[in-house]
Design a protein around this motif. Structure first.
Motif, PDB file in Angstrom:
ATOM      1  N   UNK A 163     -31.281  31.601  45.117  1.00 16.67           N
ATOM      2  CA  UNK A 163     -30.096  30.822  44.765  1.00 16.67           C
ATOM      3  C   UNK A 163     -30.324  29.341  45.077  1.00 16.67           C
ATOM      4  N   UNK A 164     -30.211  28.523  44.043  1.00 21.83           N
ATOM      5  CA  UNK A 164     -30.327  27.071  44.220  1.00 21.83           C
ATOM      6  C   UNK A 164     -29.020  26.417  43.843  1.00 21.83           C
ATOM      7  N   UNK A 165     -28.787  25.246  44.391  1.00 13.17           N
ATOM      8  CA  UNK A 165     -27.560  24.533  44.028  1.00 13.17           C
ATOM      9  C   UNK A 165     -27.883  23.067  43.783  1.00 13.17           C
TER      10      UNK A 165
ATOM     11  N   UNK B  29     -25.614  28.894  52.751  1.00 13.15           N
ATOM     12  CA  UNK B  29     -26.729  29.828  52.649  1.00 13.15           C
ATOM     13  C   UNK B  29     -27.391  29.846  51.266  1.00 13.15           C
ATOM     14  N   UNK B  30     -27.710  28.652  50.818  1.00 14.79           N
ATOM     15  CA  UNK B  30     -28.497  28.509  49.601  1.00 14.79           C
ATOM     16  C   UNK B  30     -29.969  28.659  49.979  1.00 14.79           C
TER      17      UNK B  30
ATOM     18  N   UNK C  74     -29.095  29.111  39.425  1.00 18.15           N
ATOM     19  CA  UNK C  74     -28.818  27.721  39.752  1.00 18.15           C
ATOM     20  C   UNK C  74     -27.312  27.483  39.667  1.00 18.15           C
ATOM     21  N   UNK C  75     -26.732  27.077  40.796  1.00 17.88           N
ATOM     22  CA  UNK C  75     -25.288  26.863  40.863  1.00 17.88           C
ATOM     23  C   UNK C  75     -24.968  25.400  40.598  1.00 17.88           C
ATOM     24  N   UNK C  76     -24.006  25.181  39.715  1.00 15.58           N
ATOM     25  CA  UNK C  76     -23.608  23.815  39.395  1.00 15.58           C
ATOM     26  C   UNK C  76     -22.210  23.853  38.800  1.00 15.58           C
TER      27      UNK C  76
ATOM     28  N   UNK D  14     -21.371  28.684  37.956  1.00 18.26           N
ATOM     29  CA  UNK D  14     -20.616  27.829  38.878  1.00 18.26           C
ATOM     30  C   UNK D  14     -20.768  28.308  40.328  1.00 18.26           C
ATOM     31  N   UNK D  15     -20.591  27.416  41.307  1.00 21.45           N
ATOM     32  CA  UNK D  15     -20.779  27.790  42.721  1.00 21.45           C
ATOM     33  C   UNK D  15     -19.982  29.015  43.148  1.00 21.45           C
ATOM     34  N   UNK D  16     -18.808  29.218  42.555  1.00 24.33           N
ATOM     35  CA  UNK D  16     -17.968  30.357  42.949  1.00 24.33           C
ATOM     36  C   UNK D  16     -18.624  31.698  42.642  1.00 24.33           C
TER      37      UNK D  16
END
Ligand SMILES: [Zn+2]
Ligand SMILES: [Zn+2]
Length: 344
Positions: free
Chosen positions: A253-255, A270-271, A170-172, A236-238
């Motif tokens: 991959x989720x964001x 491309x999540x 999970x990207x945040x 993190x998103x990076x």
């Protein structure tokens, strides 16, 4: 122009008090709304911020920065003006800064939100003559769903991934959003791992008394001996698409971001999944907040400034656009800029 603040090449300046608010160049005295990179910039001689931002700001600014703190709701006199910090509900320690003199008041909101977040104090509407508002999501298309529904979706996604032997990443944004996610997910589903940037800031939140579930820093375990398929990894998103992320094997991959409301954003990055969770106000809470301040003048900054300003004029308010040199938040919410977040 306002009686208390002017726009200068270094940022918003209060001449009577001789200080700047969230300046984008080094100054002698900076008042800081919160610890995000586009508000808390390096190189000023002295900083003043809300007491509950202490740990996060220290992590972001390093040991050498001269930081002073002021509790919420407790006024301090600087030069000839009265300054009070009020909660902004954006991230831990995020503040609105109220500046008053001779019965006139200006409030700088920094970034703020109105939805529930157990990791920071809720936003308090503050009456003022001039309100300086952000407008990151200042378009009528932005309407946030109930955060609990979003957490239900995240939990379901994590469980489904487990059933197919897939790790969930999970990207945040590492400061604020990551901790809000950790506090909101169902930690009984499986083990939770963190990227180094998130791990470091979690410690700052815990030192501030914010309860977070037990997590393990990814760097503390042997990747080959770890079963990632049941895990939730918060990064993190990076971190997406990097070598760092390859260790998890089969990965979904989720964001979590306000930008996930726009389908195109999700596809472009491309999540596998986008979850709509923002630390900013949506369109209707932005307008509601401006009404609650009862301000007759509104300065709009950070985002869709001219669209919001035009709409406020139709509501009978005096609205103007404040151009900041560094419009970082769109970038931050999607790509998590800042070198300290790119590493392990
Ligand atoms: Zn922010
Ligand atoms: Zn911002």
């Amino acid at each position: 122009m306002d009686e208390l603040l002017t726009v200068t090449p270094k940022g918003l300046y209060c001449q009577t008090g001789n200080f700047y608010v969230d300046p984008w160049r080094p100054v002698d005295r900076a008042l800081i709304t919160h610890a995000h990179a586009d508000h808390a910039r390096w190189g000023s001689k002295k900083y003043l911020a809300a007491a509950s931002s202490r740990h996060a700001l220290r992590i972001r600014m390093g040991d050498k920065a001269d930081l002073e703190f002021q509790p919420f709701g407790k006024p301090v006199t600087i030069g000839g003006v009265r300054v009070t910090f009020y909660p902004a509900g954006h991230i831990l320690g995020s503040a609105q800064i109220k500046i008053e003199k001779d019965g006139y008041s200006t409030v700088v909101s920094g970034d703020y939100k109105r939805t529930n977040d157990p990791t920071c104090q809720p936003f308090e509407p503050v009456r003022c003559n001039t309100f300086v508002t952000e407008s990151t999501f200042g378009l009528p298309i932005y309407r946030w769903p109930d955060p609990q529904n979003v957490f239900d979706q995240i939990n379901e996604w994590w469980r489904n991934n487990q059933q197919s032997g897939t790790a969930s990443m999970l990207l945040a944004y590492s400061l604020g959003k990551a901790q809000r996610l950790l506090a909101g997910v169902d930690a009984s589903i499986g083990p939770i791992y963190t990227h180094g940037a998130v791990h470091k800031l979690n410690a700052g939140y815990e030192a501030s008394g914010i309860a977070l579930p037990a997590t393990t820093y990814v760097g503390d375990v042997d990747p080959k001996e770890t079963d990632w398929s049941r895990a939730l990894i918060v990064a993190p998103p990076a971190a997406a698409g990097t070598r760092w992320a390859q260790r998890f094997g089969k990965l979904s991959v989720g964001m979590a971001s306000g930008w996930m409301q726009i389908r195109g954003t999700r596809r472009r990055r491309s999540m596998d999944r986008g979850f709509i969770l923002s630390d900013h106000v949506d369109w209707s809470s932005l307008l509601q907040t401006i009404r609650e301040t009862e301000a007759e003048n509104v300065w709009v900054t950070h985002g869709y400034s001219s669209i919001v300003a035009r709409h406020l004029e139709t509501m009978g308010l005096n609205a103007s656009v404040i151009e900041t040199e560094f419009e970082g938040e769109q970038l931050i919410e999607t790509s998590d800029s800042g070198k300290e977040d790119a590493g392990d």
